[in-house]
Motif scaffolding. Structure first.
Motif, PDB file in Angstrom:
ATOM      1  N   PRO A 157      53.045  62.712  83.727  1.00  0.00           N
ATOM      2  CA  PRO A 157      53.651  61.459  83.275  1.00  0.00           C
ATOM      3  C   PRO A 157      54.098  60.531  84.399  1.00  0.00           C
ATOM      4  O   PRO A 157      54.230  59.326  84.187  1.00  0.00           O
ATOM      5  N   ASP A 158      54.318  61.061  85.599  1.00  0.00           N
ATOM      6  CA  ASP A 158      54.749  60.209  86.714  1.00  0.00           C
ATOM      7  C   ASP A 158      53.576  59.697  87.552  1.00  0.00           C
ATOM      8  O   ASP A 158      53.772  59.253  88.685  1.00  0.00           O
ATOM      9  N   PHE A 159      52.360  59.698  86.993  1.00  0.00           N
ATOM     10  CA  PHE A 159      51.191  59.385  87.831  1.00  0.00           C
ATOM     11  C   PHE A 159      51.251  57.964  88.379  1.00  0.00           C
ATOM     12  O   PHE A 159      50.810  57.709  89.503  1.00  0.00           O
ATOM     13  N   MET A 160      51.793  57.019  87.631  1.00  0.00           N
ATOM     14  CA  MET A 160      51.866  55.649  88.145  1.00  0.00           C
ATOM     15  C   MET A 160      52.935  55.526  89.230  1.00  0.00           C
ATOM     16  O   MET A 160      52.763  54.768  90.191  1.00  0.00           O
ATOM     17  N   HIS A 161      54.031  56.261  89.093  1.00  0.00           N
ATOM     18  CA  HIS A 161      55.040  56.279  90.152  1.00  0.00           C
ATOM     19  C   HIS A 161      54.432  56.792  91.460  1.00  0.00           C
ATOM     20  O   HIS A 161      54.688  56.241  92.535  1.00  0.00           O
ATOM     21  N   ARG A 162      53.619  57.831  91.377  1.00  0.00           N
ATOM     22  CA  ARG A 162      53.036  58.403  92.591  1.00  0.00           C
ATOM     23  C   ARG A 162      52.023  57.450  93.216  1.00  0.00           C
ATOM     24  O   ARG A 162      51.928  57.361  94.448  1.00  0.00           O
ATOM     25  N   GLU A 163      51.287  56.739  92.385  1.00  0.00           N
ATOM     26  CA  GLU A 163      50.369  55.743  92.939  1.00  0.00           C
ATOM     27  C   GLU A 163      51.132  54.652  93.681  1.00  0.00           C
ATOM     28  O   GLU A 163      50.704  54.195  94.747  1.00  0.00           O
ATOM     29  N   ALA A 164      52.266  54.232  93.120  1.00  0.00           N
ATOM     30  CA  ALA A 164      53.052  53.152  93.718  1.00  0.00           C
ATOM     31  C   ALA A 164      53.809  53.599  94.954  1.00  0.00           C
ATOM     32  O   ALA A 164      53.907  52.854  95.938  1.00  0.00           O
ATOM     33  N   GLN A 165      54.355  54.798  94.917  1.00  0.00           N
ATOM     34  CA  GLN A 165      55.283  55.238  95.956  1.00  0.00           C
ATOM     35  C   GLN A 165      54.630  56.083  97.047  1.00  0.00           C
ATOM     36  O   GLN A 165      55.185  56.209  98.137  1.00  0.00           O
ATOM     37  N   GLU A 166      53.437  56.640  96.766  1.00  0.00           N
ATOM     38  CA  GLU A 166      52.744  57.470  97.752  1.00  0.00           C
ATOM     39  C   GLU A 166      51.419  56.844  98.202  1.00  0.00           C
ATOM     40  O   GLU A 166      51.203  56.610  99.391  1.00  0.00           O
ATOM     41  N   VAL A 167      50.536  56.592  97.249  1.00  0.00           N
ATOM     42  CA  VAL A 167      49.167  56.245  97.611  1.00  0.00           C
ATOM     43  C   VAL A 167      49.066  54.829  98.169  1.00  0.00           C
ATOM     44  O   VAL A 167      48.463  54.620  99.232  1.00  0.00           O
ATOM     45  N   LEU A 168      49.641  53.844  97.489  1.00  0.00           N
ATOM     46  CA  LEU A 168      49.509  52.472  97.972  1.00  0.00           C
ATOM     47  C   LEU A 168      50.133  52.282  99.354  1.00  0.00           C
ATOM     48  O   LEU A 168      49.498  51.686 100.237  1.00  0.00           O
ATOM     49  N   HIS A 216      52.372  47.658  81.450  1.00  0.00           N
ATOM     50  CA  HIS A 216      53.072  48.536  80.510  1.00  0.00           C
ATOM     51  C   HIS A 216      54.427  48.908  81.107  1.00  0.00           C
ATOM     52  O   HIS A 216      54.500  49.355  82.256  1.00  0.00           O
ATOM     53  N   LEU A 217      55.480  48.727  80.318  1.00  0.00           N
ATOM     54  CA  LEU A 217      56.814  49.188  80.721  1.00  0.00           C
ATOM     55  C   LEU A 217      57.232  50.421  79.951  1.00  0.00           C
ATOM     56  O   LEU A 217      58.057  51.205  80.419  1.00  0.00           O
ATOM     57  N   PHE A 218      56.674  50.573  78.764  1.00  0.00           N
ATOM     58  CA  PHE A 218      56.987  51.697  77.885  1.00  0.00           C
ATOM     59  C   PHE A 218      55.817  51.853  76.929  1.00  0.00           C
ATOM     60  O   PHE A 218      54.928  50.997  76.857  1.00  0.00           O
ATOM     61  N   TRP A 231      47.697  59.225  78.379  1.00  0.00           N
ATOM     62  CA  TRP A 231      48.276  58.255  77.462  1.00  0.00           C
ATOM     63  C   TRP A 231      48.428  58.810  76.044  1.00  0.00           C
ATOM     64  O   TRP A 231      49.313  58.364  75.295  1.00  0.00           O
ATOM     65  N   LEU A 232      47.604  59.775  75.670  1.00  0.00           N
ATOM     66  CA  LEU A 232      47.718  60.372  74.339  1.00  0.00           C
ATOM     67  C   LEU A 232      48.527  61.670  74.348  1.00  0.00           C
ATOM     68  O   LEU A 232      48.698  62.304  73.307  1.00  0.00           O
ATOM     69  N   ASN A 233      49.044  62.049  75.495  1.00  0.00           N
ATOM     70  CA  ASN A 233      49.889  63.241  75.598  1.00  0.00           C
ATOM     71  C   ASN A 233      51.255  62.935  74.980  1.00  0.00           C
ATOM     72  O   ASN A 233      51.907  61.965  75.366  1.00  0.00           O
ATOM     73  N   PRO A 234      51.719  63.740  74.013  1.00  0.00           N
ATOM     74  CA  PRO A 234      53.026  63.466  73.393  1.00  0.00           C
ATOM     75  C   PRO A 234      54.164  63.359  74.403  1.00  0.00           C
ATOM     76  O   PRO A 234      55.118  62.606  74.180  1.00  0.00           O
ATOM     77  N   GLU A 235      54.068  64.075  75.516  1.00  0.00           N
ATOM     78  CA  GLU A 235      55.127  64.002  76.524  1.00  0.00           C
ATOM     79  C   GLU A 235      55.213  62.613  77.157  1.00  0.00           C
ATOM     80  O   GLU A 235      56.269  62.214  77.658  1.00  0.00           O
ATOM     81  N   PHE A 236      54.125  61.874  77.130  1.00  0.00           N
ATOM     82  CA  PHE A 236      54.103  60.560  77.756  1.00  0.00           C
ATOM     83  C   PHE A 236      54.802  59.500  76.912  1.00  0.00           C
ATOM     84  O   PHE A 236      55.119  58.419  77.422  1.00  0.00           O
TER      85      PHE A 236
END
Length: 278
Positions: free
Chosen positions: A92-103, A151-153, A196-201
């Motif tokens: 679920p944190d994949f976008m955070h990791r793209e923003a904070q690590e990869v970019l 997407h914010l939520f 995106w279809l994972n209930p945890e997300f």
């Protein structure tokens, strides 16, 4: 986070080698108008199924109109970048990791000093979310953010449309069409679709992060966006009051494709109004 400055060129494409997300990555990149050495830099962040090639010539149109340089790249798992193993699920944190690590690692490898030459980020859909998260994490290393259909939520309409995309991938020519843009199309599609279809997300929400954004923001969304309501961009305006909203009629989830002239003009005007770095 460790990086290496090794890059290779192939038919106009640069491959940046770096270490992020716990692995060595080879990311497909393209520069736009690098000869404009003193011009602002716009970094383009693609959607959940995007890539360098799927932007087509639109980033070039923006950079020409705004008299800017550009950087377009395919994220891990997309385009001609390192493919995601099918056994590896996005968290679920994949976008955070793209923003904070990869970019940040990518910019460093490519010789972009983001705190000196503050880039403008243009992000579409998931890329818009990543752009906002980067600006929240590194407020001194970005000049401005253009977030198109971010997407914010997670909303019911998002989940319903992504479920329809799954059906289309299995039953129509969508897989073949996407396959022209990704070296491993199943890796690209299922990585995006499954998380995106994972209930945890469903609990994923980045609204609180927006309050840490210091730069100007242009938030763009189509009135007819099939992946989110206008509450997505309006919430940005409430959390980051320096935000300008642009809600475009007769426009769906891809404003730069549905109303390209409107978006090109808006981005050029926004970039032109920003304070120059330094």
């Amino acid at each position: 986070m460790t990086t290496t400055t090794t890059t290779t060129a192939d038919a106009g494409t640069v491959f940046a080698n770096l270490h992020a997300r716990g692995r060595d990555l080879r990311l497909e990149c393209q520069w736009i108008a690098p000869e404009r050495a003193d011009a602002p830099l716009i970094v383009f962040l693609h959607e959940g199924l995007g890539s360098v090639s799927m932007w087509k010539d639109w980033p070039t149109r923006v950079c020409d109109q705004a008299n800017c340089r550009g950087l377009v790249y395919s994220r891990y798992g997309y385009g001609q970048s390192t493919a995601r193993p099918l056994s590896e699920a996005w968290a679920p944190d994949f976008m955070h990791r793209e923003a904070q690590e990869v970019l940040p690692a990518l910019l460093e490898v490519l010789g972009v000093d983001a705190r000196r030459d503050k880039p403008v980020l243009f992000g579409h859909s998931d890329g818009g979310s990543i752009a906002l998260l980067y600006a929240a994490a590194y407020p001194d290393a970005v000049a401005g953010v253009v977030a198109a259909a971010p997407h914010l939520f997670v909303e019911d309409v998002s989940v319903a449309s992504i479920a329809q995309a799954r059906t289309a991938y299995l039953e129509s020519d969508l897989r073949a069409r996407l396959g022209r843009h990704h070296q491993d199309v199943d890796s690209a599609f299922w990585g995006w679709n499954d998380i995106w279809l994972n209930p945890e997300f469903r609990a994923w929400n980045i609204e609180d992060a927006l309050e840490r954004i210091a730069c100007p923001v242009l938030a763009i969304q189509g009135v007819d966006d099939e992946y989110g309501t206008l509450e997505q961009v309006r919430a940005i305006g409430r959390r980051a009051p320096q935000t300008e909203l642009l809600e475009i009629p007769d426009c769906g989830h891809s404003p730069h494709r549905d109303q390209p002239a409107t978006v090109v003009q808006a981005v050029a005007r926004f970039v032109g109004a920003l304070e120059k770095p330094g």
